[in-house]
Write a protein that holds these residues in place. Sequence first.
Motif, PDB file in Angstrom:
ATOM      1  N   GLY A  73       0.814  -1.214   0.000  1.00  0.00           N
ATOM      2  CA  GLY A  73       0.000   0.000   0.000  1.00  0.00           C
ATOM      3  C   GLY A  73       0.846   1.261   0.000  1.00  0.00           C
ATOM      4  N   ARG A  96       9.191   3.351  -5.009  1.00  0.00           N
ATOM      5  CA  ARG A  96       9.304   2.254  -5.983  1.00  0.00           C
ATOM      6  C   ARG A  96       8.845   2.678  -7.378  1.00  0.00           C
ATOM      7  N   GLU A  98      -0.316   3.775  -4.693  1.00  0.00           N
ATOM      8  CA  GLU A  98      -0.976   2.470  -4.563  1.00  0.00           C
ATOM      9  C   GLU A  98      -2.214   2.631  -3.687  1.00  0.00           C
ATOM     10  N   TYR A 130      -3.686   0.113   1.837  1.00  0.00           N
ATOM     11  CA  TYR A 130      -4.143  -1.240   2.181  1.00  0.00           C
ATOM     12  C   TYR A 130      -4.630  -1.349   3.623  1.00  0.00           C
ATOM     13  N   ARG A 135      -8.640  -8.258  -1.158  1.00  0.00           N
ATOM     14  CA  ARG A 135      -7.608  -7.996  -2.159  1.00  0.00           C
ATOM     15  C   ARG A 135      -8.198  -7.567  -3.501  1.00  0.00           C
ATOM     16  N   ARG A 136      -9.323  -8.165  -3.910  1.00  0.00           N
ATOM     17  CA  ARG A 136      -9.793  -7.926  -5.273  1.00  0.00           C
ATOM     18  C   ARG A 136     -11.257  -7.504  -5.411  1.00  0.00           C
ATOM     19  N   GLY A 147       0.177  -1.670  -8.882  1.00  0.00           N
ATOM     20  CA  GLY A 147      -0.774  -2.700  -9.270  1.00  0.00           C
ATOM     21  C   GLY A 147      -2.204  -2.197  -9.238  1.00  0.00           C
TER      22      GLY A 147
HETATM   23  C1  DG2 Z   1       0.904  -4.240  -4.034  1.00  0.00           C
HETATM   24  C2  DG2 Z   1      -0.296  -4.859  -4.697  1.00  0.00           C
HETATM   25  O1  DG2 Z   1       1.087  -2.988  -4.606  1.00  0.00           O
HETATM   26  O2  DG2 Z   1      -0.747  -5.922  -4.001  1.00  0.00           O
HETATM   27  O3  DG2 Z   1       0.312  -2.958  -2.112  1.00  0.00           O
HETATM   28  O4  DG2 Z   1       0.966  -5.028  -1.786  1.00  0.00           O
HETATM   29  O5  DG2 Z   1       1.876  -2.512  -6.974  1.00  0.00           O
HETATM   30  O6  DG2 Z   1       2.687  -1.131  -5.092  1.00  0.00           O
HETATM   31  O7  DG2 Z   1       3.427  -3.538  -5.321  1.00  0.00           O
HETATM   32  P1  DG2 Z   1       2.332  -2.548  -5.524  1.00  0.00           P
HETATM   33  C3  DG2 Z   1       0.706  -4.066  -2.521  1.00  0.00           C
HETATM   34  P2  DG2 Z   1      -1.981  -6.837  -4.447  1.00  0.00           P
HETATM   35  O8  DG2 Z   1      -3.228  -5.997  -4.417  1.00  0.00           O
HETATM   36  O9  DG2 Z   1      -1.691  -7.396  -5.823  1.00  0.00           O
HETATM   37  O10 DG2 Z   1      -2.001  -7.918  -3.389  1.00  0.00           O
END
Ligand code: DG2
Length: 250
Positions: A24, A62, A89, A92, A116-117, A185
């Motif tokens: 996240g 990143r 991102e 989370y 997650r999805r 992602g």
């Molecule tokens: C990942 C995506 O984000 O995780 O936050 O863990 O793209 O910044 O590596 P990113 C994370 P998932 O939703 O695919 O589990």
Amino acid sequence: DTTYRLILLRHGESQWNQKNLFTGWVDVDLNEKGEKEAARGGELLLAEGLLPDVVHTSLLRRAIRTSQIALDKADRHWIPVRRSWRLNERHYGALQGKDKAQTLAEFGEDQFQLWRRSYDTPPPVLADDAEYSQAGDARYAEIPSELRPATECLKDVVERMLPYWYDAIVPDLAEGNTVLVTAHGNSLRALVKHLDGISDADIAGLNIPTGIPLVYELDADFKPVTPGGRYLDPEAAAAAIEAVKNQGKK
Ligand code: DG2
């Protein structure tokens, strides 16, 4: 007919992607593989003659470093840069810093997939004083407190990302620039959902691999000429997409 050109690039593998931790808004760096992926992403752009005129990134290391490494390889290290938390991102929530496999084992497949999805079920909120909270982080001071997330579902990401798409990215495209967006992602899933008009249900099945440029030719209405765009290395993308899907199942 192609009027505009947009390139989406998820950052290369991060240290926490490697460790299989929910990341996240935690500002982890690329690992060595991620740096290599970013460099290869830039080489693919150069080989295809897809030279960005402007780059947009999140505020996370990143994504920033991936853009720098890739643009350096493509000899486009000098182009204008814009950054926004709106490309960050997905926040989370309380899952940040947690192991994906352990979370799956502890809460079961259904809850894991929901967090997650699913489109509209956010994980539990992350307390401001929790270890992996960004509550006091100076880079987010400009965000009004009512917009600052403590968890997000994909729907929340779409809602905070779209203003940036319309106000910052579309104007750059409209000027005729080839635009590179280096993000994450889930923030890229949100953008692809919008571009391709993917339903709330179907977006659950869409995963984005690290470090492989995804090129969208857009028509005059900023809609994809070819739905789904085109990965510059389709075979590597297909394998990496499977791996993202199966994260958690070690
Ligand atoms: C990942 C995506 O984000 O995780 O936050 O863990 O793209 O910044 O590596 P990113 C994370 P998932 O939703 O695919 O589990």
